[in-house]
Design a protein around this motif. Structure first.
Motif, PDB file in Angstrom:
ATOM      1  N   LEU A  25       0.922  -1.255  -0.105  1.00 24.94           N
ATOM      2  CA  LEU A  25      -0.151   0.005   0.165  1.00 24.94           C
ATOM      3  C   LEU A  25       0.774   1.375  -0.004  1.00 24.94           C
ATOM      4  CD1 LEU A  25      -2.699  -1.050   2.550  1.00 24.94           C
ATOM      5  CD2 LEU A  25      -2.819  -0.883   0.219  1.00 24.94           C
ATOM      6  N   THR A  53       1.137   2.128   7.557  1.00 24.22           N
ATOM      7  CA  THR A  53       1.470   2.554   6.077  1.00 24.22           C
ATOM      8  C   THR A  53       1.728   4.032   5.870  1.00 24.22           C
ATOM      9  OG1 THR A  53      -0.357   0.790   5.425  1.00 24.22           O
ATOM     10  CG2 THR A  53       0.216   2.532   3.915  1.00 24.22           C
ATOM     11  N   VAL A  56       6.230   7.785   3.749  1.00 23.08           N
ATOM     12  CA  VAL A  56       6.982   8.915   3.917  1.00 23.08           C
ATOM     13  C   VAL A  56       8.448   8.478   3.622  1.00 23.08           C
ATOM     14  CG1 VAL A  56       8.117  10.386   5.851  1.00 23.08           C
ATOM     15  CG2 VAL A  56       5.549  10.070   5.889  1.00 23.08           C
ATOM     16  N   ILE A  57       8.808   7.274   3.798  1.00 26.78           N
ATOM     17  CA  ILE A  57      10.152   6.746   3.731  1.00 26.78           C
ATOM     18  C   ILE A  57      10.135   6.658   2.358  1.00 26.78           C
ATOM     19  CG2 ILE A  57      11.750   4.965   4.175  1.00 26.78           C
ATOM     20  CD1 ILE A  57      10.362   5.254   6.982  1.00 26.78           C
ATOM     21  N   PHE A 107      -2.238  10.679   5.736  1.00 32.01           N
ATOM     22  CA  PHE A 107      -1.967   9.362   5.708  1.00 32.01           C
ATOM     23  C   PHE A 107      -0.941   9.017   6.712  1.00 32.01           C
ATOM     24  CE2 PHE A 107      -3.396   9.353   1.242  1.00 32.01           C
ATOM     25  CZ  PHE A 107      -4.335   8.306   1.459  1.00 32.01           C
ATOM     26  N   PHE A 108      -0.037  10.143   7.111  1.00 30.97           N
ATOM     27  CA  PHE A 108       0.796   9.927   8.162  1.00 30.97           C
ATOM     28  C   PHE A 108       0.519   9.892   9.817  1.00 30.97           C
ATOM     29  CE2 PHE A 108       4.586  11.105  10.868  1.00 30.97           C
ATOM     30  CZ  PHE A 108       5.448  10.175  10.673  1.00 30.97           C
ATOM     31  N   PHE A 109      -0.780  10.752   9.550  1.00 29.95           N
ATOM     32  CA  PHE A 109      -1.332  11.185  11.097  1.00 29.95           C
ATOM     33  C   PHE A 109      -1.348  10.037  11.823  1.00 29.95           C
ATOM     34  CE2 PHE A 109      -4.597  14.429  12.187  1.00 29.95           C
ATOM     35  CZ  PHE A 109      -4.010  14.644  13.394  1.00 29.95           C
ATOM     36  N   PRO A 110      -1.843   8.814  11.540  1.00 26.81           N
ATOM     37  CA  PRO A 110      -1.879   7.847  12.604  1.00 26.81           C
ATOM     38  C   PRO A 110      -0.535   7.228  13.235  1.00 26.81           C
ATOM     39  CG  PRO A 110      -3.482   7.084  10.740  1.00 26.81           C
ATOM     40  CD  PRO A 110      -2.608   8.440  10.234  1.00 26.81           C
ATOM     41  N   ALA A 111       0.451   7.452  12.415  1.00 26.87           N
ATOM     42  CA  ALA A 111       1.804   6.957  13.014  1.00 26.87           C
ATOM     43  C   ALA A 111       2.316   7.726  13.940  1.00 26.87           C
ATOM     44  CB  ALA A 111       2.893   7.030  11.803  1.00 26.87           C
ATOM     45  N   TRP A 161       3.837   5.888   7.566  1.00 22.40           N
ATOM     46  CA  TRP A 161       5.066   5.869   7.879  1.00 22.40           C
ATOM     47  C   TRP A 161       5.875   5.573   7.080  1.00 22.40           C
ATOM     48  CZ3 TRP A 161       7.500   7.131  12.593  1.00 22.40           C
ATOM     49  CH2 TRP A 161       8.891   6.813  12.741  1.00 22.40           C
ATOM     50  N   ILE A 190      -2.054  -1.962  10.057  1.00 26.38           N
ATOM     51  CA  ILE A 190      -1.602  -1.633   8.855  1.00 26.38           C
ATOM     52  C   ILE A 190      -2.242  -0.077   8.562  1.00 26.38           C
ATOM     53  CG2 ILE A 190      -2.263  -1.926   6.322  1.00 26.38           C
ATOM     54  CD1 ILE A 190      -2.437  -5.250   7.058  1.00 26.38           C
ATOM     55  N   TRP A 191      -3.183   0.147   8.993  1.00 24.90           N
ATOM     56  CA  TRP A 191      -3.881   1.531   8.916  1.00 24.90           C
ATOM     57  C   TRP A 191      -2.831   2.583   9.567  1.00 24.90           C
ATOM     58  CZ3 TRP A 191      -5.871   4.569  13.171  1.00 24.90           C
ATOM     59  CH2 TRP A 191      -6.390   5.788  12.556  1.00 24.90           C
ATOM     60  N   ARG A 222      -0.339  13.721   2.184  1.00 25.70           N
ATOM     61  CA  ARG A 222       0.695  13.036   2.974  1.00 25.70           C
ATOM     62  C   ARG A 222       0.480  13.256   4.385  1.00 25.70           C
ATOM     63  NH1 ARG A 222       5.829  15.953  -0.090  1.00 25.70           N
ATOM     64  NH2 ARG A 222       5.367  14.913  -2.174  1.00 25.70           N
ATOM     65  N   ILE A 274       0.761   4.632  -2.989  1.00 25.91           N
ATOM     66  CA  ILE A 274       0.398   5.931  -2.298  1.00 25.91           C
ATOM     67  C   ILE A 274       1.783   6.934  -2.598  1.00 25.91           C
ATOM     68  CG2 ILE A 274      -0.284   7.093  -0.315  1.00 25.91           C
ATOM     69  CD1 ILE A 274      -1.801   4.788   0.664  1.00 25.91           C
TER      70      ILE A 274
END
Lengths: 300, 285
Positions: free
Chosen positions: A93, A175, A180-181, A115-119, A177, A171-172, A112, A97
């Protein structure tokens, strides 16, 4: 003259080297190296909460116990499943993205960020939140919505499903994280390569497989190694969602280590389990390193 | 003729881009639902949350927050978490910048050996050692002290910090500057703090961000070493209260929210730096 020579031998810091390194070294020796050796030592003794003093050497007995305890074997199996699935989806995933968010979209920065928020959050709290979302009772968000469409209750926490439900939440969470890499890696690829390829008539799909994929090797390697090792260490989300249940269905290496090694006081067996954990992590990182370097060889 | 077709192609690409964008926005909205659900539920009564879970609250009730604030002893728990995070981050930046600098500038076999010893830590999950860590912390009398959490968290993060600082000094701190300072008769520590440290700002930011996230979200070390409620951290308060109030579930959402709020604010204001810091730290570490 002699002084100068001495200085060059030890580098530009001379004897100050030791003063610079000492603070970090002391903390590291005391809280990383020392516990590491004690784990090995304890794993060969009869240390437990009812036998604290005058430890005896018992050879490999604790290791035999580890391999004969089904709980511990289940825990290792679950952690492996957890690590492999989580890492696989992070790549499957995260890569597309990242590839899409590397295009000139107007909203790419906010996308971006979303998507990064939960991490950013603790997996413990993410676990509690999803516990409510996946709950079978009326307030569980997903089942609440299912009922509205006249569908039946879906139980996320049966013995067969619970582990996968926890993995899904992770996974949610992770992903973004990986994304970003991957993005950092993508931004390092020269746009000229794509220009040259499109002049040569390569389509977008071809460009993705011929240029992007091979050059993404470094970041994929990072995600695979850190994802697998991180997955093996899984604890917080399991602790908040299932605490190992139902039955032993979601026990992982760390939940069992906490229960047996700390709470139940089987210190020596817990240490032997820790050593096994270490060996598994070493094998995984050695194995993935080998596969990854083969991959980059085969491409170049 | 040819020009026209290339315009057509770029037009086609533009339309494709717009559709991609719309698609990604839809995916992102779905991705965000759990967090949105967390936020709106904190303001609802149990009935309202069950009847219309995804709607905005009809009345924004803050009673839930007041209860959660009191039940979690929030100011105390937040204070402990802040104390642990700030001290751990400060210690890590100080000791790993010193060590990383020295290891970058020392090219002899001892420097190399010490660096390898630190590097080995990246391969060893500290979790394998929880039994012996528990014993060591107990035997030096740090059990139930926030210093146990701080020191172990520092030890966990030392290898990565040293790696990042060493790499940075080697690639971006010019030796000539230091040599000039040496000629001016600067002492070696003065040289480090006055000349080298200010040049390290970018890598300090990376280390601060990564370590802040790691330490703030670390649950296992407080769980192992802090038993009294007086010294516990936000995550322990959340898990303690979830056990206690499991029947009144809307009372729990504000606790989750208070649990994530400090980092949420940190993220909203520092988003750009956090994302680039995480990328920099991972790519090099």
């Amino acid at each position: 003259m002699r002084k100068m020579k001495k200085k060059n031998e030890t580098g530009s810091l001379g004897h100050y080297f030791i003063l610079f390194v000492l603070p970090a070294l002391v903390i590291y020796l005391l809280f990383s190296i020392l516990p590491f050796f004690y784990t090995f030592i304890y794993s060969f003794t009869d240390y437990s909460d009812i036998h604290i003093k005058g430890l005896n050497f018992v050879g490999l007995k604790n290791y035999v116990t580890v391999f004969n305890t089904s709980l511990m074997k289940v825990a290792i199996k679950n952690s492996l499943i957890y690590a492999v699935i989580l890492t696989g989806f992070q790549v499957i995933l995260g890569l597309p993205i990242a590839a899409v968010l590397n295009k000139k979209l107007k909203s790419k920065n906010i996308l971006r960020a979303v998507f990064f928020f939960p991490a950013v959050f603790s997996s413990l709290i993410i676990g509690y939140l999803w516990n409510f979302i996946m709950s079978s009772s009326d307030y569980g968000l997903i089942n609440n919505l299912l009922h509205r469409f006249g569908l039946e209750t879906f139980n996320f926490f049966t013995a067969d499903r619970a582990l996968f439900s926890v993995i899904f939440t992770q996974i949610w969470q992770w992903t973004g994280w990986a994304m970003v890499i991957f993005l950092a890696n993508l931004q390092g690829i020269s746009p000229e390569l794509y220009e040259a390829a499109s002049i040569d008539g390569a389509g977008e799909r071809q460009q993705f497989f011929k240029i992007t994929m091979p050059l993404m090797c470094p970041s994929v390697k990072i995600i695979v190694v850190t994802g697998l090792i991180g997955g093996m260490k899984a604890f917080d989300a399991i602790y908040s969602m299932t605490s190992g249940g139902p039955g032993n269905a979601t026990e992982t290496v760390m939940t069992v280590m906490m229960k047996k090694g700390i709470s139940d006081g089987f210190y020596a067996v817990g240490s032997a389990f820790g050593v096994c954990f270490f060996v598994i992590v070493l094998i995984i990182s050695g194995f993935t390193n080998k596969i990854m370097s083969k991959w980059s060889e085969s491409i170049s | 003729m040819r020009e026209q077709s290339s315009i057509e192609v770029s037009k086609k690409q533009k339309i494709k881009l717009v559709f991609t964008e719309i698609f990604m926005i839809v995916v992102a909205i779905i991705w965000f639902i759990p967090i949105y659900y967390l936020i709106v539920t904190t303001f609802k009564s149990p009935q309202e949350a069950t009847l219309s879970p995804l709607a905005l609250p009809s009345v924004w009730r803050i009673e839930n927050y007041i209860d959660a604030w009191i039940n979690m002893e929030y100011p105390r728990a937040l204070g402990n978490t802040l104390k642990i995070t700030i001290l751990a981050v400060a210690i890590i930046v100080l000791v790993t910048s010193l060590a990383g600098y020295a290891l970058a500038r020392t090219k002899n076999k001892w420097g190399n050996r010490v660096f390898l010893l630190f590097l080995a830590g990246l391969m060893v999950p500290f979790q394998m050692n929880i039994v012996s860590l528990f014993k060591i912390v107990k035997s030096i009398g740090l059990m139930n002290s926030i210093w146990a959490v701080i020191l172990v968290d520092v030890a966990i993060n030392v290898p990565q910090g040293i790696f990042l600082f060493k790499e940075f000094v080697e690639s971006s701190v010019p030796k000539e500057l230091e040599e000039a300072a040496e000629i001016d008769g600067c002492s070696i520590f003065r040289k480090f703090f006055v000349i080298v440290l200010p040049l390290m700002k970018p890598v300090i930011a990376t280390v601060v961000i990564i370590v802040t996230l790691n330490v703030w979200n670390e649950f296992m070390t407080p769980l192992l070493f802090i038993q009294s409620r007086q010294n516990d951290v936000i995550l322990q308060e959340v898990s303690r209260n979830i056990g206690q109030f499991s029947t009144d579930w809307t009372a729990l959402f504000p606790m989750l929210m208070l649990g994530v709020a400090p980092l949420m604010l940190f993220y909203i204001f520092m988003q750009k730096y956090i994302i680039s810091g995480v990328a920099a730290g991972a790519v090099k570490g």
